[in-house]
Write an enzyme that holds these catalytic residues in place. Sequence first.
Site, short mmCIF file in Angstrom:
data_model
loop_
_atom_site.label_atom_id
_atom_site.label_comp_id
_atom_site.label_asym_id
_atom_site.label_seq_id
_atom_site.Cartn_x
_atom_site.Cartn_y
_atom_site.Cartn_z
N HIS A 281 -152.56 1.06 55.57
CA HIS A 281 -152.58 1.82 54.58
C HIS A 281 -153.34 3.08 54.38
O HIS A 281 -154.69 2.90 54.56
CB HIS A 281 -152.26 1.16 53.08
CG HIS A 281 -153.50 0.61 52.55
ND1 HIS A 281 -154.27 1.29 51.79
CD2 HIS A 281 -153.85 -0.72 52.60
CE1 HIS A 281 -155.45 0.43 51.54
NE2 HIS A 281 -154.93 -0.92 52.00
N ASP A 293 -161.17 -0.51 54.05
CA ASP A 293 -160.10 -0.85 53.21
C ASP A 293 -159.24 0.57 52.85
O ASP A 293 -159.64 1.21 51.65
CB ASP A 293 -160.20 -1.59 52.06
CG ASP A 293 -158.82 -2.08 51.20
OD1 ASP A 293 -157.90 -2.05 51.73
OD2 ASP A 293 -159.06 -2.36 50.17
N GLU A 327 -150.77 1.58 48.57
CA GLU A 327 -150.80 0.03 48.72
C GLU A 327 -151.29 -0.45 47.60
O GLU A 327 -151.00 -1.65 46.95
CB GLU A 327 -151.21 -0.28 49.95
CG GLU A 327 -151.21 -1.91 50.27
CD GLU A 327 -152.37 -2.50 49.66
OE1 GLU A 327 -152.22 -3.95 49.84
OE2 GLU A 327 -153.41 -1.86 49.52
N GLU A 328 -152.55 -0.13 47.44
CA GLU A 328 -153.55 -0.49 46.22
C GLU A 328 -153.04 -0.80 44.78
O GLU A 328 -153.47 -1.46 44.15
CB GLU A 328 -154.88 0.52 46.16
CG GLU A 328 -155.51 0.61 47.35
CD GLU A 328 -156.45 -0.74 47.94
OE1 GLU A 328 -156.02 -2.11 47.22
OE2 GLU A 328 -157.12 -0.86 48.80
N ASP A 355 -154.91 -4.95 57.33
CA ASP A 355 -155.38 -4.59 56.17
C ASP A 355 -156.51 -5.81 55.63
O ASP A 355 -156.57 -5.85 54.48
CB ASP A 355 -154.26 -4.46 54.82
CG ASP A 355 -154.86 -4.05 53.64
OD1 ASP A 355 -156.05 -3.46 53.87
OD2 ASP A 355 -154.18 -4.12 52.70
N HIS A 425 -163.33 -2.66 47.80
CA HIS A 425 -163.15 -1.86 46.59
C HIS A 425 -164.41 -1.62 45.66
O HIS A 425 -164.56 -1.51 44.54
CB HIS A 425 -162.48 -2.65 45.53
CG HIS A 425 -161.00 -3.14 45.86
ND1 HIS A 425 -160.10 -3.57 45.23
CD2 HIS A 425 -160.36 -2.58 47.08
CE1 HIS A 425 -158.90 -3.54 45.93
NE2 HIS A 425 -159.11 -3.12 47.16
#
Length: 462
Positions: A281, A293, A327-328, A355, A425
């Site tokens: 993504h 990520d 995606e998140e 991912d 994140h």
Amino acid sequence: MTPIVVHLVVITSALLLGINAFDMNKIKNEIYNKRCIANKIINLAVHGAAQNQSYNRLANFTDKFGNRIAGSQNLENAIDYMLGELTKDGLENVHGEKAMVPHWVRGEESAVMLKPRYHPLSMLGLGSSIGTPPEGIEAEVLVVRTFDELKRKSDQAKGKIVVYNQKWVDYGTSVAYRRKGATAAAQVGAVASLIRSVTALSINSPHTGWQDYQVNVTKIPTACITVEDAEMMWRMSQRGDKIVVRLKMDAENLPSVESRNTVAEIRGSTYPDEVVLVSGHLDSWDVGQGAMDDGGGAFISWQALSLIRQLNLRPKRTLRAVLWTAEEEGTFGAGSYWQQHKEEVHKFDFVMESDEGTFTPTGIAITGNNATIEIIREISKLLEPIKATQVLSGQRGEDILYWTSKGVPGGSLLNQNDRYSYFHHTNGDTMTVQNPHEMDLCSAVWAVIAFIVADLEDMLPR
């Protein structure tokens, strides 16, 4: 047991596998005869002209655009850039496919512990959280370890800020507090919730992520704080100290906006309507650079096609890279893609997603029947030069679940990602986490498996 019975058992077992012994031997020979192509891909990616290429491309991208949250103009600018770069790289059918995505904006935010002493808290609001009133929320804190403890102390929670100091177990277990913590706190009358970041290691680093409100439960502001601060407040609470925190968040949930999945192909020579898909993504959280990520997963998916193109190879089936959007926030791009292409499900041969980091690869995890797993195991033997031959049952890609749930075989990259949760994140998800050699190895794994599957005479069994 008679010989006849033994023979029937063998035939039945073969049928259960979805392929007979003669076919499997034929496929093994077909795969073995492609070892020279596999070696060419590996050599180009790891030792040849494409060495460090995926890393350098990702560095250019992340340094130029930084983080790329869904709904932002920055993500759309990044998608425009990628469409141009994929076209320059000589890939085919490069285009974007529309998807409606959430638009959550963080705004200014802060948290300060006022009692028993003044201490600014490092924090990150959680995705979809509402904001506080302009003056913020100032309230006493109730610290708990678990949801069960919160229930036991529900009579103490009204009007307070609930702080969860849940212990790290693993991501799949501990993330429940991030996703459900605000709703559970609201149900017992709390005015806000602060969640200990979901990570195995912290250097005073808060970790953001999406959280889910429950219908018919009051929405309260929610954010992640660091492991260090959650543990400190836990210790204070065990001593009987009164803890007061002031939380300010300008977060807003704006109307959904249009984004795009980014698509590029190498068209198949013999069965162009049949597809082997590689993916990662392109969106990220609004902190750091989104390099790990999932910049790494997106860019090794580009690189898989790029390596094939640089070698002037063309498989029997179409190789398609899809770089998902949003995606998140809950696989919105992948869901839109499924709706647009679900009538073609019988034409999708194999779907792959990376991912969970692009650290040193060890192999691939597979969802599929026993015959598919055996075929992928044979293909993975071609990765012996880079020691990435492991094949496990059960892929982990969320964006490809739409396809695997309908019987399409799927795969996700296995890699030595013990450090993944350290940066996940956070503001620490930058190019510093990435390693050029490791990305070369991951690109080789992705390209070899995708190409060989796409170049087999038959689709994988379902």
